[in-house]
Design a protein around this motif. Structure first.
Motif, PDB file in Angstrom:
ATOM      1  N   GLY A 231      25.687  60.901  73.151  1.00  0.00           N
ATOM      2  CA  GLY A 231      25.138  61.458  74.381  1.00  0.00           C
ATOM      3  C   GLY A 231      24.903  62.951  74.349  1.00  0.00           C
ATOM      4  O   GLY A 231      24.707  63.566  75.399  1.00  0.00           O
ATOM      5  N   THR A 232      24.912  63.564  73.163  1.00  0.00           N
ATOM      6  CA  THR A 232      24.707  65.007  73.044  1.00  0.00           C
ATOM      7  C   THR A 232      23.675  65.279  71.947  1.00  0.00           C
ATOM      8  O   THR A 232      23.184  64.358  71.282  1.00  0.00           O
ATOM      9  CB  THR A 232      26.014  65.743  72.670  1.00  0.00           C
ATOM     10  OG1 THR A 232      26.325  65.493  71.286  1.00  0.00           O
ATOM     11  CG2 THR A 232      27.171  65.278  73.536  1.00  0.00           C
ATOM     12  N   ARG A 233      23.392  66.561  71.736  1.00  0.00           N
ATOM     13  CA  ARG A 233      22.511  66.973  70.640  1.00  0.00           C
ATOM     14  C   ARG A 233      23.332  67.365  69.408  1.00  0.00           C
ATOM     15  O   ARG A 233      22.795  67.886  68.439  1.00  0.00           O
ATOM     16  CB  ARG A 233      21.641  68.162  71.084  1.00  0.00           C
ATOM     17  CG  ARG A 233      20.662  67.833  72.200  1.00  0.00           C
ATOM     18  CD  ARG A 233      19.847  69.066  72.604  1.00  0.00           C
ATOM     19  NE  ARG A 233      19.106  69.633  71.469  1.00  0.00           N
ATOM     20  CZ  ARG A 233      19.422  70.749  70.833  1.00  0.00           C
ATOM     21  NH1 ARG A 233      20.507  71.440  71.208  1.00  0.00           N
ATOM     22  NH2 ARG A 233      18.678  71.197  69.830  1.00  0.00           N
ATOM     23  N   ARG A 234      24.626  67.089  69.424  1.00  0.00           N
ATOM     24  CA  ARG A 234      25.500  67.524  68.345  1.00  0.00           C
ATOM     25  C   ARG A 234      25.357  66.670  67.091  1.00  0.00           C
ATOM     26  O   ARG A 234      24.863  65.542  67.132  1.00  0.00           O
ATOM     27  CB  ARG A 234      26.962  67.492  68.807  1.00  0.00           C
ATOM     28  CG  ARG A 234      27.268  68.399  69.984  1.00  0.00           C
ATOM     29  CD  ARG A 234      28.676  68.154  70.480  1.00  0.00           C
ATOM     30  NE  ARG A 234      28.934  68.891  71.719  1.00  0.00           N
ATOM     31  CZ  ARG A 234      29.635  68.415  72.742  1.00  0.00           C
ATOM     32  NH1 ARG A 234      30.181  67.211  72.673  1.00  0.00           N
ATOM     33  NH2 ARG A 234      29.818  69.141  73.827  1.00  0.00           N
ATOM     34  N   VAL A 235      25.853  67.222  66.005  1.00  0.00           N
ATOM     35  CA  VAL A 235      25.909  66.526  64.731  1.00  0.00           C
ATOM     36  C   VAL A 235      27.309  66.699  64.164  1.00  0.00           C
ATOM     37  O   VAL A 235      28.010  67.672  64.491  1.00  0.00           O
ATOM     38  CB  VAL A 235      24.839  67.079  63.752  1.00  0.00           C
ATOM     39  CG1 VAL A 235      25.116  68.550  63.435  1.00  0.00           C
ATOM     40  CG2 VAL A 235      24.772  66.259  62.467  1.00  0.00           C
ATOM     41  N   ALA A 236      27.740  65.772  63.327  1.00  0.00           N
ATOM     42  CA  ALA A 236      29.068  65.860  62.705  1.00  0.00           C
ATOM     43  C   ALA A 236      29.025  65.204  61.337  1.00  0.00           C
ATOM     44  O   ALA A 236      28.214  64.300  61.087  1.00  0.00           O
ATOM     45  CB  ALA A 236      30.124  65.194  63.580  1.00  0.00           C
ATOM     46  N   LEU A 237      29.905  65.652  60.458  1.00  0.00           N
ATOM     47  CA  LEU A 237      30.114  65.013  59.162  1.00  0.00           C
ATOM     48  C   LEU A 237      31.315  64.082  59.267  1.00  0.00           C
ATOM     49  O   LEU A 237      32.357  64.441  59.832  1.00  0.00           O
ATOM     50  CB  LEU A 237      30.382  66.058  58.073  1.00  0.00           C
ATOM     51  CG  LEU A 237      29.176  66.772  57.462  1.00  0.00           C
ATOM     52  CD1 LEU A 237      29.651  67.934  56.601  1.00  0.00           C
ATOM     53  CD2 LEU A 237      28.338  65.799  56.633  1.00  0.00           C
ATOM     54  N   ILE A 238      31.190  62.883  58.691  1.00  0.00           N
ATOM     55  CA  ILE A 238      32.288  61.923  58.731  1.00  0.00           C
ATOM     56  C   ILE A 238      32.270  61.115  57.437  1.00  0.00           C
ATOM     57  O   ILE A 238      31.219  60.982  56.785  1.00  0.00           O
ATOM     58  CB  ILE A 238      32.169  60.989  59.965  1.00  0.00           C
ATOM     59  CG1 ILE A 238      33.462  60.209  60.185  1.00  0.00           C
ATOM     60  CG2 ILE A 238      30.965  60.055  59.818  1.00  0.00           C
ATOM     61  CD1 ILE A 238      33.496  59.453  61.497  1.00  0.00           C
ATOM     62  N   GLN A 239      33.406  60.580  57.047  1.00  0.00           N
ATOM     63  CA  GLN A 239      33.486  59.774  55.844  1.00  0.00           C
ATOM     64  C   GLN A 239      32.834  58.412  56.101  1.00  0.00           C
ATOM     65  O   GLN A 239      33.010  57.802  57.159  1.00  0.00           O
ATOM     66  CB  GLN A 239      34.948  59.571  55.424  1.00  0.00           C
ATOM     67  CG  GLN A 239      35.712  60.862  55.217  1.00  0.00           C
ATOM     68  CD  GLN A 239      36.386  61.361  56.499  1.00  0.00           C
ATOM     69  OE1 GLN A 239      36.022  60.962  57.602  1.00  0.00           O
ATOM     70  NE2 GLN A 239      37.369  62.236  56.337  1.00  0.00           N
ATOM     71  N   GLN A 240      32.113  57.910  55.108  1.00  0.00           N
ATOM     72  CA  GLN A 240      31.379  56.660  55.282  1.00  0.00           C
ATOM     73  C   GLN A 240      32.306  55.485  55.586  1.00  0.00           C
ATOM     74  O   GLN A 240      31.988  54.631  56.423  1.00  0.00           O
ATOM     75  CB  GLN A 240      30.552  56.360  54.033  1.00  0.00           C
ATOM     76  CG  GLN A 240      29.613  55.169  54.188  1.00  0.00           C
ATOM     77  CD  GLN A 240      28.758  54.973  52.962  1.00  0.00           C
ATOM     78  OE1 GLN A 240      29.278  54.852  51.852  1.00  0.00           O
ATOM     79  NE2 GLN A 240      27.445  54.959  53.136  1.00  0.00           N
ATOM     80  N   ARG A 241      33.459  55.420  54.924  1.00  0.00           N
ATOM     81  CA  ARG A 241      34.376  54.300  55.166  1.00  0.00           C
ATOM     82  C   ARG A 241      34.894  54.313  56.604  1.00  0.00           C
ATOM     83  O   ARG A 241      35.029  53.261  57.231  1.00  0.00           O
ATOM     84  CB  ARG A 241      35.555  54.356  54.186  1.00  0.00           C
ATOM     85  CG  ARG A 241      35.171  54.114  52.735  1.00  0.00           C
ATOM     86  CD  ARG A 241      36.400  54.155  51.837  1.00  0.00           C
ATOM     87  NE  ARG A 241      36.050  54.078  50.439  1.00  0.00           N
ATOM     88  CZ  ARG A 241      35.829  52.950  49.772  1.00  0.00           C
ATOM     89  NH1 ARG A 241      35.932  51.805  50.418  1.00  0.00           N
ATOM     90  NH2 ARG A 241      35.510  52.974  48.502  1.00  0.00           N
ATOM     91  N   LEU A 242      35.186  55.499  57.111  1.00  0.00           N
ATOM     92  CA  LEU A 242      35.659  55.570  58.494  1.00  0.00           C
ATOM     93  C   LEU A 242      34.523  55.251  59.460  1.00  0.00           C
ATOM     94  O   LEU A 242      34.736  54.578  60.477  1.00  0.00           O
ATOM     95  CB  LEU A 242      36.229  56.960  58.787  1.00  0.00           C
ATOM     96  CG  LEU A 242      36.830  57.143  60.179  1.00  0.00           C
ATOM     97  CD1 LEU A 242      37.956  56.140  60.428  1.00  0.00           C
ATOM     98  CD2 LEU A 242      37.340  58.557  60.382  1.00  0.00           C
ATOM     99  N   ALA A 243      33.319  55.722  59.164  1.00  0.00           N
ATOM    100  CA  ALA A 243      32.174  55.400  60.008  1.00  0.00           C
ATOM    101  C   ALA A 243      31.978  53.889  60.090  1.00  0.00           C
ATOM    102  O   ALA A 243      31.642  53.337  61.145  1.00  0.00           O
ATOM    103  CB  ALA A 243      30.918  56.074  59.466  1.00  0.00           C
ATOM    104  N   ARG A 244      32.226  53.204  58.972  1.00  0.00           N
ATOM    105  CA  ARG A 244      32.120  51.747  58.948  1.00  0.00           C
ATOM    106  C   ARG A 244      33.176  51.114  59.857  1.00  0.00           C
ATOM    107  O   ARG A 244      32.887  50.184  60.621  1.00  0.00           O
ATOM    108  CB  ARG A 244      32.291  51.260  57.514  1.00  0.00           C
ATOM    109  CG  ARG A 244      32.157  49.764  57.310  1.00  0.00           C
ATOM    110  CD  ARG A 244      32.500  49.424  55.871  1.00  0.00           C
ATOM    111  NE  ARG A 244      31.578  50.064  54.952  1.00  0.00           N
ATOM    112  CZ  ARG A 244      31.887  50.374  53.693  1.00  0.00           C
ATOM    113  NH1 ARG A 244      33.113  50.159  53.237  1.00  0.00           N
ATOM    114  NH2 ARG A 244      30.991  50.937  52.914  1.00  0.00           N
TER     115      ARG A 244
END
Length: 314
Positions: A231-244
């Motif tokens: 719901g924002t214009r933000r961006v973030a880096l995250i680990q692929q396994r956690l994103a899964r």
């Protein structure tokens, strides 16, 4: 030096009272006072000074608190080491330092295996000690290990666990962002940043590319990144396994990094004092088996394609 004084020192620094310290370690008040006198002589410092009806620690006494706690923990582990370990019948406590990411991706499966194979084992996960970088040996001496990727600490024994990739998160309805991000997008968009940078070395890579993220929100939990992006214009880096694992918990999209982000190599590090302990050897073997299982699952996971919207929940 009499190592019994280490036990007395810890009790005195934590209780800040001779009588209570003596009761805690089973010594009379005169014996505890004598121990304090020997400690004062050894350190050439009062350690405890009376102020009114109580005692306060001197600056040196304050500085000694953390080292003496870790020393007692290391000595306890040293003298409880066994030549063999039977996981099905014996009891043991293991303490690991880890981020919420490492606990979710690796620690949860490790705990399930321990539950099945070693019902008498208790596993304690603690937040990462910020001193892990500057005083690695002291921190590791007080625990059984730390789950942390390469590039943060070195020079200690380690078990390699698994590799992970970095991906970007944006809101599912982010205006102006299609199926791909560019470095210009990362430069102009506000960021949600994981605050303890030693757990995310990839952020240092951005600096090498001349990109300083314009952080708008700081957080100490990787799990919170999707909700703070949605719901924002933000961006973030995250680990692929956690994103899964978090897929579907927030209306976000997972996009490839617009640069060759250095993969994350997670590892279990420990202090050499544990190397020959049979229980610790068993724990490390189990950790390697769990990591192997995680790697085998990679080819069987249904991972959302880059740019795919995560379904809304609730």
């Amino acid at each position: 030096m009499d190592l019994n004084l280490v036990v007395a020192l810890r009790a005195l620094l934590e209780e800040r009272n001779v009588t209570r310290a003596g009761l805690r370690i089973g010594l009379s008040q005169p014996a505890t006072s004598a121990a304090l006198a020997r400690l004062r002589h050894h350190f050439s410092d009062e350690l405890l000074v009376r102020k009114g009806n109580s005692y306060e620690l001197t600056p040196l006494g304050t500085a000694l608190q953390a080292p003496v706690t870790n020393t007692c923990a290391m000595l306890e582990r040293l003298f409880t080491s066994r030549a063999d370990f039977q996981p099905a019948t014996e009891q043991r406590d293991f303490t690991l330092l880890a981020s919420d990411y490492a606990i979710a991706v690796f620690g949860a499966e490790l705990s399930r295996v321990l539950h099945a194979e070693a019902p008498g084992v208790r596993l304690h996960f603690r937040h990462m000690d910020p001193r892990i970088v500057e005083d690695t040996g002291t921190v590791l001496s007080g625990v059984d290990g730390v789950l942390i990727p390469h590039g943060v600490i070195s020079g200690f024994p380690t078990v390699e666990l698994y590799r992970d990739e970095w991906v970007c998160l944006v809101a599912a309805d982010h205006p102006g962002i299609g199926d791909h991000l560019t470095l210009d997008d990362l430069a102009r968009l506000p960021w949600v940043v994981y605050q303890r940078l030693f757990d995310a070395p990839v952020t240092r890579q951005l600096s090498m590319l001349g990109l300083e993220p314009r952080a708008e929100v700081f957080v100490q939990s990787f799990h919170l990144l999707p909700n703070l992006v949605a719901g924002t214009r933000r961006v973030a880096l995250i680990q692929q396994r956690l994103a899964r694992l978090l897929h579907g918990l927030a209306t976000v999209r997972v996009l490839p990094c617009p640069f060759e982000a250095i993969p994350l190599q997670e590892a279990l590090w420990w202090h050499p004092v544990h190397s020959q302990d049979a229980a610790h050897i068993w724990l490390r073997e189990v950790a390697a088996q769990v990591a192997s299982g995680i790697a085998e699952l990679d080819g069987h996971q249904d991972v959302p394609a880059a740019g795919q919207d995560a379904p809304r929940t609730g």
